[in-house]
Design an enzyme around this catalytic site. Structure first.
Site, short mmCIF file in Angstrom:
data_model
loop_
_atom_site.label_atom_id
_atom_site.label_comp_id
_atom_site.label_asym_id
_atom_site.label_seq_id
_atom_site.Cartn_x
_atom_site.Cartn_y
_atom_site.Cartn_z
N LYS A 125 -9.24 -12.12 -7.94
CA LYS A 125 -9.21 -12.34 -9.38
C LYS A 125 -8.37 -13.56 -9.75
O LYS A 125 -8.76 -14.36 -10.60
CB LYS A 125 -8.67 -11.10 -10.10
CG LYS A 125 -9.55 -9.86 -9.96
CD LYS A 125 -9.07 -8.73 -10.85
CE LYS A 125 -7.66 -8.28 -10.54
NZ LYS A 125 -7.52 -7.75 -9.15
N ARG A 147 -6.71 -2.16 -18.30
CA ARG A 147 -6.52 -1.71 -16.92
C ARG A 147 -6.97 -0.25 -16.75
O ARG A 147 -7.22 0.18 -15.63
CB ARG A 147 -5.04 -1.84 -16.53
CG ARG A 147 -4.74 -1.63 -15.06
CD ARG A 147 -3.25 -1.74 -14.80
NE ARG A 147 -2.72 -3.05 -15.14
CZ ARG A 147 -2.71 -4.11 -14.33
NH1 ARG A 147 -3.20 -4.01 -13.10
NH2 ARG A 147 -2.20 -5.25 -14.72
N ARG A 174 -1.57 -11.44 4.85
CA ARG A 174 -0.75 -12.47 4.20
C ARG A 174 0.62 -12.57 4.85
O ARG A 174 1.22 -11.57 5.25
CB ARG A 174 -0.61 -12.16 2.71
CG ARG A 174 -1.92 -12.26 1.96
CD ARG A 174 -1.73 -12.28 0.46
NE ARG A 174 -1.13 -11.07 -0.07
CZ ARG A 174 -1.20 -10.72 -1.36
NH1 ARG A 174 -1.85 -11.50 -2.22
NH2 ARG A 174 -0.63 -9.61 -1.78
N ARG A 199 5.26 -9.52 3.21
CA ARG A 199 5.90 -9.01 2.01
C ARG A 199 5.87 -7.48 2.01
O ARG A 199 4.93 -6.88 2.52
CB ARG A 199 5.21 -9.55 0.76
CG ARG A 199 5.29 -11.07 0.66
CD ARG A 199 4.82 -11.58 -0.69
NE ARG A 199 3.50 -11.07 -1.07
CZ ARG A 199 2.81 -11.59 -2.09
NH1 ARG A 199 3.29 -12.59 -2.79
NH2 ARG A 199 1.62 -11.09 -2.40
N ARG A 229 -1.87 1.20 -3.39
CA ARG A 229 -2.32 0.36 -4.50
C ARG A 229 -3.81 0.53 -4.75
O ARG A 229 -4.25 0.58 -5.90
CB ARG A 229 -1.99 -1.10 -4.21
CG ARG A 229 -0.51 -1.42 -4.21
CD ARG A 229 -0.23 -2.78 -3.60
NE ARG A 229 -0.83 -3.85 -4.38
CZ ARG A 229 -0.95 -5.10 -3.93
NH1 ARG A 229 -0.54 -5.41 -2.71
NH2 ARG A 229 -1.49 -6.03 -4.71
#
Length: 217
Positions: free
Chosen positions: A13, A87, A122, A155, A166
């Site tokens: 996004k 959301r 990542r 992270r 999530r």
């Protein structure tokens, strides 16, 4: 033109929002930015927000909708991209009830296994904030920053357990918006399209830009 991008964490996004901003001149209306701006400007709504945030309260949907409406009015005729709102189904329904019309809802669809790979891959160089990805943007030397040679880190919110949590929250809170906006589209109140986002970002961008021929002309 008012657009919402739907998609799970890792769907792209942020990347595609930047395309709309840079290529088509969309105003990026992010909820966090709206809240900070309202507080900074000390508007009547901003004063309410500041008091709530100072006391640790969540900003209620009715107030967020008022802030979004205020920002849309400020944008005038320029195309706008809503980021982070709605959301939840309750927020989407409240937005509709407030008479705020969305012209296009775009769902960036990516399989869950791909999302986990994207997010867990990542890596970050903490001192500089430089980002890498083991598949899509790997460092020249594995697990080492290209500039300093220092170690790269994962992270905390990119470990697999956190990612799955999530995604569970996304499934529970945001996925119901897909059916809601599909129904809205059937009733002629908006346009809805799902883009296959499990492909290179430039290919997704090409499909996205094709949805707005008047802006690209």
């Amino acid at each position: 033109m008012r657009v919402v991008l739907l998609g799970a964490p890792g769907a792209g996004k942020g990347t595609q929002a930047q395309v709309l901003v840079e290529r088509l001149g969309f105003i990026h209306i992010a909820t966090g930015e709206i809240l900070r701006a309202a507080v900074r400007e000390q508007s009547p709504l901003g004063i309410q927000v500041q008091a709530m945030m100072a006391s640790g309260q969540l900003v209620p949907d009715r107030l967020m909708i008022a802030l979004v409406e205020e920002r849309l009015q400020q944008a005038g005729d320029r195309p706008c991209l809503l980021d982070g709102f709605p959301r939840t189904l309750a927020q989407a329904e409240a937005l509709t009830q407030a008479g705020i019309k969305l012209d296009q809802v775009v769902h960036l669809a990516v399989p869950e296994a791909v999302l986990i790979r994207r997010l867990s891959g990542r890596r970050v160089h903490r001192p500089s904030g430089r980002l890498y990805h083991i598949d899509y943007q790997p460092p020249r030397v594995a697990d080492r920053d290209d500039i300093t040679g220092e170690p790269l880190n994962t992270r905390p919110d990119d470990d697999e357990a956190t990612i799955r949590q999530r995604l569970m929250i996304y499934q529970a809170q945001t996925v119901p918006l897909i059916a809601y906006y599909q129904q809205q589209a059937l009733q002629g109140r908006t346009r809805y399209v799902a883009l296959e986002a499990n492909q290179p970002a430039v290919a997704v961008s090409a499909q996205l830009l094709a949805l707005f021929p008047q802006q690209t002309a």
